[in-house]
Design a protein around this motif. Structure first.
Motif, PDB file in Angstrom:
ATOM      1  N   TRP A   1      23.858 -77.013   1.373  1.00  0.00           N
ATOM      2  CA  TRP A   1      25.241 -76.860   0.905  1.00  0.00           C
ATOM      3  C   TRP A   1      26.040 -76.038   1.903  1.00  0.00           C
ATOM      4  CZ3 TRP A   1      28.076 -72.470  -0.020  1.00  0.00           C
ATOM      5  CH2 TRP A   1      29.343 -72.671  -0.596  1.00  0.00           C
ATOM      6  N   GLU A   2      27.240 -76.460   2.148  1.00  0.00           N
ATOM      7  CA  GLU A   2      28.188 -75.662   2.907  1.00  0.00           C
ATOM      8  C   GLU A   2      29.585 -75.938   2.363  1.00  0.00           C
ATOM      9  OE1 GLU A   2      29.323 -78.097   6.877  1.00  0.00           O
ATOM     10  OE2 GLU A   2      27.316 -77.213   6.886  1.00  0.00           O
ATOM     11  N   TRP A   3      30.456 -74.978   2.503  1.00  0.00           N
ATOM     12  CA  TRP A   3      31.814 -75.109   2.002  1.00  0.00           C
ATOM     13  C   TRP A   3      32.562 -76.150   2.823  1.00  0.00           C
ATOM     14  CZ3 TRP A   3      34.830 -75.070  -1.769  1.00  0.00           C
ATOM     15  CH2 TRP A   3      36.202 -74.952  -1.634  1.00  0.00           C
TER      16      TRP A   3
ATOM     17  N   TYR B   1      30.924 -71.882  -3.876  1.00  0.00           N
ATOM     18  CA  TYR B   1      29.911 -72.809  -4.383  1.00  0.00           C
ATOM     19  C   TYR B   1      30.334 -73.376  -5.739  1.00  0.00           C
ATOM     20  CZ  TYR B   1      25.639 -74.746  -6.241  1.00  0.00           C
ATOM     21  OH  TYR B   1      24.726 -75.605  -6.805  1.00  0.00           O
ATOM     22  N   THR B   2      30.743 -72.507  -6.644  1.00  0.00           N
ATOM     23  CA  THR B   2      31.125 -73.000  -7.974  1.00  0.00           C
ATOM     24  C   THR B   2      32.365 -73.889  -7.894  1.00  0.00           C
ATOM     25  OG1 THR B   2      32.322 -70.950  -8.451  1.00  0.00           O
ATOM     26  CG2 THR B   2      30.067 -71.113  -9.263  1.00  0.00           C
ATOM     27  N   SER B   3      33.280 -73.568  -6.991  1.00  0.00           N
ATOM     28  CA  SER B   3      34.456 -74.415  -6.816  1.00  0.00           C
ATOM     29  C   SER B   3      34.056 -75.793  -6.300  1.00  0.00           C
ATOM     30  CB  SER B   3      35.435 -73.768  -5.844  1.00  0.00           C
ATOM     31  OG  SER B   3      36.510 -74.633  -5.576  1.00  0.00           O
ATOM     32  N   SER B   4      33.109 -75.837  -5.377  1.00  0.00           N
ATOM     33  CA  SER B   4      32.698 -77.125  -4.817  1.00  0.00           C
ATOM     34  C   SER B   4      31.990 -77.995  -5.853  1.00  0.00           C
ATOM     35  CB  SER B   4      31.789 -76.917  -3.606  1.00  0.00           C
ATOM     36  OG  SER B   4      30.513 -76.452  -3.986  1.00  0.00           O
ATOM     37  N   LYS B   5      31.456 -77.390  -6.899  1.00  0.00           N
ATOM     38  CA  LYS B   5      30.764 -78.141  -7.945  1.00  0.00           C
ATOM     39  C   LYS B   5      31.654 -78.401  -9.161  1.00  0.00           C
ATOM     40  CE  LYS B   5      27.112 -78.268  -5.521  1.00  0.00           C
ATOM     41  NZ  LYS B   5      26.706 -79.495  -4.891  1.00  0.00           N
ATOM     42  N   SER B   6      32.844 -77.835  -9.176  1.00  0.00           N
ATOM     43  CA  SER B   6      33.768 -77.987 -10.292  1.00  0.00           C
ATOM     44  C   SER B   6      34.465 -79.347 -10.243  1.00  0.00           C
ATOM     45  CB  SER B   6      34.811 -76.871 -10.257  1.00  0.00           C
ATOM     46  OG  SER B   6      35.878 -77.156 -11.122  1.00  0.00           O
ATOM     47  N   GLU B   7      34.340 -80.119 -11.307  1.00  0.00           N
ATOM     48  CA  GLU B   7      35.009 -81.420 -11.372  1.00  0.00           C
ATOM     49  C   GLU B   7      36.530 -81.265 -11.318  1.00  0.00           C
ATOM     50  OE1 GLU B   7      33.758 -84.499 -11.151  1.00  0.00           O
ATOM     51  OE2 GLU B   7      31.842 -83.477 -10.803  1.00  0.00           O
TER      52      GLU B   7
ATOM     53  N   HIS C   1      42.262 -68.247  -0.790  1.00  0.00           N
ATOM     54  CA  HIS C   1      42.528 -67.948  -2.195  1.00  0.00           C
ATOM     55  C   HIS C   1      41.369 -67.171  -2.807  1.00  0.00           C
ATOM     56  CE1 HIS C   1      43.439 -68.411  -6.438  1.00  0.00           C
ATOM     57  NE2 HIS C   1      42.230 -68.926  -6.589  1.00  0.00           N
ATOM     58  N   PHE C   2      40.157 -67.653  -2.589  1.00  0.00           N
ATOM     59  CA  PHE C   2      39.003 -66.981  -3.173  1.00  0.00           C
ATOM     60  C   PHE C   2      38.722 -65.635  -2.529  1.00  0.00           C
ATOM     61  CE2 PHE C   2      37.852 -71.310  -4.755  1.00  0.00           C
ATOM     62  CZ  PHE C   2      37.955 -70.985  -6.098  1.00  0.00           C
ATOM     63  N   GLN C   3      39.042 -65.465  -1.248  1.00  0.00           N
ATOM     64  CA  GLN C   3      38.897 -64.144  -0.627  1.00  0.00           C
ATOM     65  C   GLN C   3      39.807 -63.137  -1.322  1.00  0.00           C
ATOM     66  OE1 GLN C   3      39.726 -65.066   3.500  1.00  0.00           O
ATOM     67  NE2 GLN C   3      37.557 -64.929   4.043  1.00  0.00           N
ATOM     68  N   LYS C   4      41.039 -63.523  -1.562  1.00  0.00           N
ATOM     69  CA  LYS C   4      41.967 -62.638  -2.274  1.00  0.00           C
ATOM     70  C   LYS C   4      41.500 -62.379  -3.699  1.00  0.00           C
ATOM     71  CE  LYS C   4      46.013 -63.905   0.422  1.00  0.00           C
ATOM     72  NZ  LYS C   4      47.307 -64.573   0.423  1.00  0.00           N
TER      73      LYS C   4
ATOM     74  N   LEU D   1      18.072 -72.163 -11.335  1.00  0.00           N
ATOM     75  CA  LEU D   1      17.918 -71.302 -10.171  1.00  0.00           C
ATOM     76  C   LEU D   1      18.411 -72.133  -8.996  1.00  0.00           C
ATOM     77  CD1 LEU D   1      16.953 -68.799  -8.654  1.00  0.00           C
ATOM     78  CD2 LEU D   1      14.721 -69.900  -8.456  1.00  0.00           C
ATOM     79  N   ILE D   2      19.574 -71.770  -8.486  1.00  0.00           N
ATOM     80  CA  ILE D   2      20.199 -72.516  -7.402  1.00  0.00           C
ATOM     81  C   ILE D   2      19.932 -71.765  -6.101  1.00  0.00           C
ATOM     82  CG2 ILE D   2      22.373 -73.402  -6.498  1.00  0.00           C
ATOM     83  CD1 ILE D   2      23.374 -73.200  -9.501  1.00  0.00           C
ATOM     84  N   GLU D   3      19.364 -72.474  -5.132  1.00  0.00           N
ATOM     85  CA  GLU D   3      19.066 -71.860  -3.843  1.00  0.00           C
ATOM     86  C   GLU D   3      19.971 -72.440  -2.774  1.00  0.00           C
ATOM     87  OE1 GLU D   3      15.333 -70.977  -0.809  1.00  0.00           O
ATOM     88  OE2 GLU D   3      15.055 -72.420  -2.426  1.00  0.00           O
ATOM     89  N   THR D   4      20.769 -71.574  -2.148  1.00  0.00           N
ATOM     90  CA  THR D   4      21.562 -71.964  -0.993  1.00  0.00           C
ATOM     91  C   THR D   4      20.932 -71.322   0.238  1.00  0.00           C
ATOM     92  OG1 THR D   4      23.101 -70.092  -1.197  1.00  0.00           O
ATOM     93  CG2 THR D   4      23.670 -72.124  -2.384  1.00  0.00           C
ATOM     94  N   LYS D   5      21.586 -71.464   1.365  1.00  0.00           N
ATOM     95  CA  LYS D   5      21.023 -70.945   2.602  1.00  0.00           C
ATOM     96  C   LYS D   5      20.846 -69.425   2.562  1.00  0.00           C
ATOM     97  CE  LYS D   5      23.520 -71.894   6.113  1.00  0.00           C
ATOM     98  NZ  LYS D   5      24.230 -72.287   7.331  1.00  0.00           N
ATOM     99  N   ASN D   6      21.779 -68.701   1.951  1.00  0.00           N
ATOM    100  CA  ASN D   6      21.761 -67.240   1.974  1.00  0.00           C
ATOM    101  C   ASN D   6      21.577 -66.574   0.619  1.00  0.00           C
ATOM    102  OD1 ASN D   6      22.321 -67.120   4.804  1.00  0.00           O
ATOM    103  ND2 ASN D   6      24.434 -67.660   4.334  1.00  0.00           N
ATOM    104  N   HIS D   7      21.631 -67.336  -0.469  1.00  0.00           N
ATOM    105  CA  HIS D   7      21.624 -66.739  -1.808  1.00  0.00           C
ATOM    106  C   HIS D   7      20.799 -67.538  -2.807  1.00  0.00           C
ATOM    107  CE1 HIS D   7      25.342 -65.123  -0.041  1.00  0.00           C
ATOM    108  NE2 HIS D   7      25.096 -64.067  -0.798  1.00  0.00           N
ATOM    109  N   PHE D   8      20.441 -66.845  -3.872  1.00  0.00           N
ATOM    110  CA  PHE D   8      19.960 -67.475  -5.088  1.00  0.00           C
ATOM    111  C   PHE D   8      21.009 -67.178  -6.154  1.00  0.00           C
ATOM    112  CE2 PHE D   8      15.761 -66.800  -3.095  1.00  0.00           C
ATOM    113  CZ  PHE D   8      15.231 -68.072  -3.223  1.00  0.00           C
ATOM    114  N   PHE D   9      21.377 -68.184  -6.922  1.00  0.00           N
ATOM    115  CA  PHE D   9      22.260 -67.999  -8.061  1.00  0.00           C
ATOM    116  C   PHE D   9      21.451 -68.356  -9.299  1.00  0.00           C
ATOM    117  CE2 PHE D   9      25.365 -69.656  -4.762  1.00  0.00           C
ATOM    118  CZ  PHE D   9      25.793 -68.405  -4.377  1.00  0.00           C
ATOM    119  N   ILE D  10      21.281 -67.380 -10.186  1.00  0.00           N
ATOM    120  CA  ILE D  10      20.573 -67.636 -11.441  1.00  0.00           C
ATOM    121  C   ILE D  10      21.637 -67.929 -12.490  1.00  0.00           C
ATOM    122  CG2 ILE D  10      18.991 -66.735 -13.175  1.00  0.00           C
ATOM    123  CD1 ILE D  10      17.954 -64.786 -11.013  1.00  0.00           C
ATOM    124  N   LYS D  11      21.772 -69.197 -12.824  1.00  0.00           N
ATOM    125  CA  LYS D  11      22.812 -69.628 -13.757  1.00  0.00           C
ATOM    126  C   LYS D  11      22.271 -69.556 -15.177  1.00  0.00           C
ATOM    127  CE  LYS D  11      26.280 -73.205 -14.200  1.00  0.00           C
ATOM    128  NZ  LYS D  11      26.776 -74.468 -13.637  1.00  0.00           N
ATOM    129  N   LEU D  12      23.034 -68.932 -16.060  1.00  0.00           N
ATOM    130  CA  LEU D  12      22.652 -68.783 -17.455  1.00  0.00           C
ATOM    131  C   LEU D  12      23.248 -69.929 -18.277  1.00  0.00           C
ATOM    132  CD1 LEU D  12      23.387 -64.957 -17.773  1.00  0.00           C
ATOM    133  CD2 LEU D  12      21.278 -66.069 -17.061  1.00  0.00           C
TER     134      LEU D  12
END
Length: 178
Positions: free
Chosen positions: A175-177, A18-24, A83-86, A128-139
């Motif tokens: 959102w999906e990868w 998710y963060t990679s998909s939003k990274s410029e 890459h991210f799995q590793k 507070l980011i809501e995806t299909k399976n998670h919430f990400f609380i961004k500080l």
């Protein structure tokens, strides 16, 4: 409100994707790779076609360039995921399947895992980011708390508590990868 859960490899992986998909930076890198490589193949093809006065090499190189342009998005999706799995397996191996507890007070969030406790002021919650399976609380420091949805009993109350503390709600349910 207290939430207890354990994070798995897939939780960390989805956050990284998710963060990679939003990274410029990552968007630009993937775009450049998709555009520049085919252009290089086309230029090399034109060079060899003009030098040898034979269009066969030029057509082959143009075909490779067009193939790269057409299939690079699928390859890039697969490559970044690997890459991210590793990365997750290597860097988060000590945090997998360990208990995490998040407790919401009136003005703060208390996060506790097996190594530390943190008290986060509500003013430090950015999104507070809501995806299909998670919430990400961004500080505000761009760190995030990962909360799997299956661990939350009342998701509406959870969203209300986090947004009352000052976080902006971001709906990323589609959102999906890619």
């Amino acid at each position: 409100m207290t939430i207890n859960y354990q994070l798995t490899n897939s939780d960390f992986l989805e956050y990284q994707l998710y963060t990679s998909s939003k990274s410029e930076l990552h968007k630009k890198r993937r775009f450049r790779s998709r555009i520049i490589v085919p252009i290089i193949y086309l230029l090399i093809g034109l060079y060899f076609a003009n030098k040898n006065e034979n269009g066969g090499i030029g057509i082959i190189m143009a075909g490779i360039g067009i193939g790269w342009f057409a299939f690079y998005p699928m390859y890039s999706k697969w490559r970044y995921k690997k890459h991210f799995q590793k990365h997750v397996e290597e860097n988060y191996k000590n945090r997998i399947n360990k208990p995490v507890e998040i407790d919401f007070d009136e003005n703060s969030v208390n996060a506790k895992d097996f190594t530390s406790e943190s008290k986060i002021n509500g003013t430090e919650l950015k999104e507070l980011i809501e995806t299909k399976n998670h919430f990400f609380i961004k500080l505000t420091t761009d760190l995030s708390l990962i909360v799997p949805k299956h661990s939350i009993g009342n998701q509406a109350e959870f969203k209300k508590r986090v947004t009352e503390l000052g976080a902006d709600y971001v709906d990323e349910l589609n959102w999906e990868w890619k």
